[in-house]
Design a protein around this motif. Structure first.
Motif, PDB file in Angstrom:
ATOM      1  N   ASP B 317       0.803  -1.236   0.000  1.00 34.19           N
ATOM      2  CA  ASP B 317       0.000   0.000   0.000  1.00 34.19           C
ATOM      3  C   ASP B 317       0.833   1.282   0.000  1.00 34.19           C
ATOM      4  O   ASP B 317       0.474   2.272  -0.626  1.00 34.19           O
ATOM      5  N   TRP B 318       1.922   1.273   0.732  1.00 39.13           N
ATOM      6  CA  TRP B 318       2.709   2.494   0.890  1.00 39.13           C
ATOM      7  C   TRP B 318       3.512   2.829  -0.362  1.00 39.13           C
ATOM      8  O   TRP B 318       3.944   3.970  -0.558  1.00 39.13           O
ATOM      9  N   PHE B 319       3.736   1.820  -1.235  1.00 44.69           N
ATOM     10  CA  PHE B 319       4.735   1.971  -2.292  1.00 44.69           C
ATOM     11  C   PHE B 319       4.356   3.008  -3.350  1.00 44.69           C
ATOM     12  O   PHE B 319       5.118   3.944  -3.631  1.00 44.69           O
ATOM     13  N   LEU B 320       3.182   2.870  -3.955  1.00 45.70           N
ATOM     14  CA  LEU B 320       2.841   3.770  -5.065  1.00 45.70           C
ATOM     15  C   LEU B 320       2.729   5.231  -4.617  1.00 45.70           C
ATOM     16  O   LEU B 320       3.278   6.121  -5.300  1.00 45.70           O
ATOM     17  N   PRO B 321       2.059   5.522  -3.488  1.00 40.79           N
ATOM     18  CA  PRO B 321       2.041   6.935  -3.050  1.00 40.79           C
ATOM     19  C   PRO B 321       3.450   7.505  -2.866  1.00 40.79           C
ATOM     20  O   PRO B 321       3.673   8.695  -3.102  1.00 40.79           O
ATOM     21  N   SER B 322       4.400   6.637  -2.474  1.00 41.19           N
ATOM     22  CA  SER B 322       5.744   7.162  -2.213  1.00 41.19           C
ATOM     23  C   SER B 322       6.482   7.533  -3.495  1.00 41.19           C
ATOM     24  O   SER B 322       7.375   8.380  -3.474  1.00 41.19           O
ATOM     25  N   ILE B 323       6.135   6.884  -4.617  1.00 44.85           N
ATOM     26  CA  ILE B 323       6.841   7.274  -5.853  1.00 44.85           C
ATOM     27  C   ILE B 323       6.054   8.300  -6.676  1.00 44.85           C
ATOM     28  O   ILE B 323       6.628   9.013  -7.485  1.00 44.85           O
ATOM     29  N   MET B 324       4.740   8.400  -6.464  1.00 43.48           N
ATOM     30  CA  MET B 324       3.923   9.375  -7.228  1.00 43.48           C
ATOM     31  C   MET B 324       4.042  10.737  -6.553  1.00 43.48           C
ATOM     32  O   MET B 324       3.140  11.207  -5.873  1.00 43.48           O
ATOM     33  N   THR B 325       5.193  11.365  -6.770  1.00 41.78           N
ATOM     34  CA  THR B 325       5.522  12.545  -5.975  1.00 41.78           C
ATOM     35  C   THR B 325       4.904  13.833  -6.498  1.00 41.78           C
ATOM     36  O   THR B 325       4.677  14.761  -5.731  1.00 41.78           O
ATOM     37  N   THR B 326       4.648  13.919  -7.805  1.00 45.18           N
ATOM     38  CA  THR B 326       4.376  15.228  -8.379  1.00 45.18           C
ATOM     39  C   THR B 326       3.119  15.213  -9.247  1.00 45.18           C
ATOM     40  O   THR B 326       3.163  14.836 -10.409  1.00 45.18           O
ATOM     41  N   GLN B 327       2.000  15.618  -8.623  1.00 48.03           N
ATOM     42  CA  GLN B 327       0.727  15.682  -9.353  1.00 48.03           C
ATOM     43  C   GLN B 327       0.475  17.106  -9.829  1.00 48.03           C
ATOM     44  O   GLN B 327       0.522  18.037  -9.026  1.00 48.03           O
ATOM     45  N   CYS B 328       0.217  17.257 -11.112  1.00 49.97           N
ATOM     46  CA  CYS B 328      -0.021  18.595 -11.655  1.00 49.97           C
ATOM     47  C   CYS B 328      -1.353  18.629 -12.386  1.00 49.97           C
ATOM     48  O   CYS B 328      -1.597  17.805 -13.266  1.00 49.97           O
ATOM     49  N   PRO B 329      -2.204  19.595 -12.058  1.00 49.50           N
ATOM     50  CA  PRO B 329      -3.402  19.764 -12.869  1.00 49.50           C
ATOM     51  C   PRO B 329      -3.017  20.298 -14.246  1.00 49.50           C
ATOM     52  O   PRO B 329      -1.897  20.796 -14.437  1.00 49.50           O
ATOM     53  N   VAL B 330      -3.922  20.194 -15.191  1.00 56.02           N
ATOM     54  CA  VAL B 330      -3.618  20.631 -16.560  1.00 56.02           C
ATOM     55  C   VAL B 330      -3.145  22.078 -16.578  1.00 56.02           C
ATOM     56  O   VAL B 330      -2.198  22.427 -17.297  1.00 56.02           O
ATOM     57  N   SER B 331      -3.768  22.908 -15.729  1.00 55.49           N
ATOM     58  CA  SER B 331      -3.408  24.332 -15.725  1.00 55.49           C
ATOM     59  C   SER B 331      -1.960  24.558 -15.292  1.00 55.49           C
ATOM     60  O   SER B 331      -1.368  25.587 -15.601  1.00 55.49           O
ATOM     61  N   GLU B 332      -1.382  23.594 -14.572  1.00 56.59           N
ATOM     62  CA  GLU B 332       0.013  23.733 -14.129  1.00 56.59           C
ATOM     63  C   GLU B 332       0.893  22.647 -14.739  1.00 56.59           C
ATOM     64  O   GLU B 332       1.856  22.171 -14.123  1.00 56.59           O
ATOM     65  N   PHE B 333       0.539  22.259 -15.960  1.00 56.84           N
ATOM     66  CA  PHE B 333       1.227  21.127 -16.600  1.00 56.84           C
ATOM     67  C   PHE B 333       2.734  21.309 -16.670  1.00 56.84           C
ATOM     68  O   PHE B 333       3.492  20.341 -16.602  1.00 56.84           O
TER      69      PHE B 333
END
Lengths: 352, 352
Positions: B317-333
């Motif tokens: 469970d902990w693994f994917l959140p730990s590597i998905m570090t940088t979420q950007c909405p389209v406006s801040e692509f």
């Protein structure tokens, strides 16, 4: 009995007189018929393997043999059976590979090799071996059976290559053998049924008997002095399957460039150290973007000897006599170690 | 609708406004959820793939996508299904590989790659694709589904490696991943179930979030500035399985030295030309005498996407959140294309 051996500190074979061996329990006594000679024997003579059998100051040569069972000694074999012995035997250490009948996959240290390193070979009037290391041959193959050993290496290489390509529908239309020595020619003849188009690379100029054999097999001869391995795709065609049987280290790398997309190269040669420059980026990129594979393959196990026996039986009639150029009786064994322009395969015949 | 694209002659992504695509017969209209970014996207930006879709002066980016079916358009899919599209599509030429569902094995010229070369990618609010190029995911994987594409490459590589070793009883006790980028970490996490002992090589010094993740996965971090790849067998242990995910061409060759007897190295990186010196004799000899294998592997087919989906579901469970570090909405692509010391995996989120 007579045996052909190299003594410690010497680099030439000698005829020696030793006691006929007695088979232990589970072992068979075999009367030797013929023993072939290949490049490895010359490496043994030059001392590059340098591991004489324990307690022995000589090494009996020969690892490509065919013989006839003299005494089955209570095993399932019968007197008169034609047999070929495999090369590797366990060293004094447990080995899961020998337990699994996979001596060819055993790492260094877990095996000795008869006639090569750590164990006596088959160039003697008689030899003993556990029955489990013998493959039976039909009487009709007695004369040519010593070629089962080299062919078994090609069979193993082909199995490895095919399995490595078994994740998709691979087409092995074009096959190339690097090297026109005995192993190269035996491999090429094996490939004649496998590939639609076959090629064989050598360094010799015409007229040359190996070029005649290559063409008689329906293959195209490629003179490496005119066409480098990496030029083969443009001059001829890219290859689905390449067997390297030259021991020339640059060929291991140019094999990658000779391959078509999804192709596989199997390396059989054993070169010395050699530092040279490669376009490592281009080779790496080609391997990846074109799904290429490069496999090393050494020796073989009983399954490959059995397949080699079948392949041997299926070669065209003219083929084996054309490569078995140099037959020497024991009394003239030294001639079997001489190279002439017409020599392809030499062997010592213990029957004459 | 909005799309993130690079225009001909430019090297930075831009937000463009284009018409929403209409699905052809057999095609599905998909509403994009998330699209990941990897090294290939930067290659596209730098122009190194240099093949814009026919008739287009821009290239929509993105090949790692997850979306939701907006219109099944008469296919077997349903509105609301979570789907991941594959990358390769047939070029305008017959290809037996596409007919066999093996687009990953198609040679150059027989395919285009969405978001990479010759076809628009998935960084737009909607995209269309034939249903046969979509893999369905459970709703629970909607947030992480864009990682199916990179994992599918590791799945294909593992399949190739295993099959190449299937001629004998192979033990893949020790596994090494070269590279601690997102692909390296996803591969390492996949190997945790496969190998008894796992290792991951990177160039970073502590403290570093990837090193923490590597250790949390139970693997050993190897700092390449302290231990070169060819020293790994003596400093740690020889490896049964090596995945190269660095694109560093010297690693393709030192992988051979990192392997144990009978080991296999799979190359995934795509380096530029680079000429350097190797001890080709020693590498060749090692490949042969120790039955080693070196395989190149590119892209993947629907079978590997399906396996990747299963692997994705099984990560801790902990693994994917730990590597998905940088979420950007389209406006801040644009932020998704920036690299910081804490960035592991960036993605554009089309829902926010």
């Amino acid at each position: 009995m007579h045996a052909i051996a190299v003594k410690q500190g010497e680099t030439r074979p000698e005829l020696i007189d030793i006691e006929r061996p007695e088979p232990d329990e589970g072992e068979v006594l075999v009367k030797t018929l013929r023993v072939g000679i290949d490049g490895t024997d010359f490496e043994v003579l030059s001392g590059s393997h340098d591991a004489f059998p324990e307690g022995s100051d000589y090494q009996i040569l020969g690892h490509e043999a065919v013989g006839v069972v003299e005494s089955p000694n209570g095993t399932a074999l019968n007197e008169g059976d034609i047999v070929v012995p495999t090369v590797r035997r366990p060293a004094n250490t447990p080995s899961r590979f020998f337990e699994n009948n996979e001596p060819d996959m055993a790492p260094p240290g877990e095996y000795v090799e008869r006639g090569i390193s750590g164990a006596h070979g088959y160039m003697s009037e008689y030899f003993t071996t556990p029955a489990s290391f013998l493959v039976s041959l039909p009487e009709s193959l007695a004369d040519v059976g010593f070629l089962v050993e080299p062919i078994s290496n090609a069979e193993k290489a082909l199995e490895l290559a095919q399995r490595s390509r078994s994740t998709f529908e691979w087409q092995d239309s074009a096959g190339l053998v690097l090297g026109n020595g005995p192993l190269g020619l035996l491999t090429l003849a094996m490939l004649a049924d496998q590939c639609e188009r076959t090629y064989c690379l050598g360094r010799r100029e015409r007229p040359d008997p190996t070029i005649d054999i290559i063409e008689e097999l329906g293959a195209t001869y490629i003179n490496s002095q005119q066409t480098a391995v990496d030029e083969i795709p443009t001059v001829y065609e890219p290859m689905d399957l390449v067997f390297e049987a030259t021991g020339h280290a640059k060929h291991a790398f140019s094999t990658i460039e000779a391959l078509d997309a999804n192709g596989v190269g199997v390396l059989l040669g054993i070169p010395d150290d050699w530092e040279f420059s490669v376009n490592g980026g281009a080779l790496h990129r080609q391997l990846v973007l074109q799904n290429k594979a490069l496999l090393g393959s050494v020796n073989s196990n009983i399954r490959h000897y059995q397949r080699a026996r079948d392949t041997l039986a299926e070669y065209p009639d003219w083929f084996l006599p054309s490569i078995m150029t140099t037959q020497c009786p024991v009394s003239e064994f030294a001639d079997a170690f001489e190279d002439t322009p017409d020599t392809i395969k030499s062997y010592v015949d213990f029957r004459v």
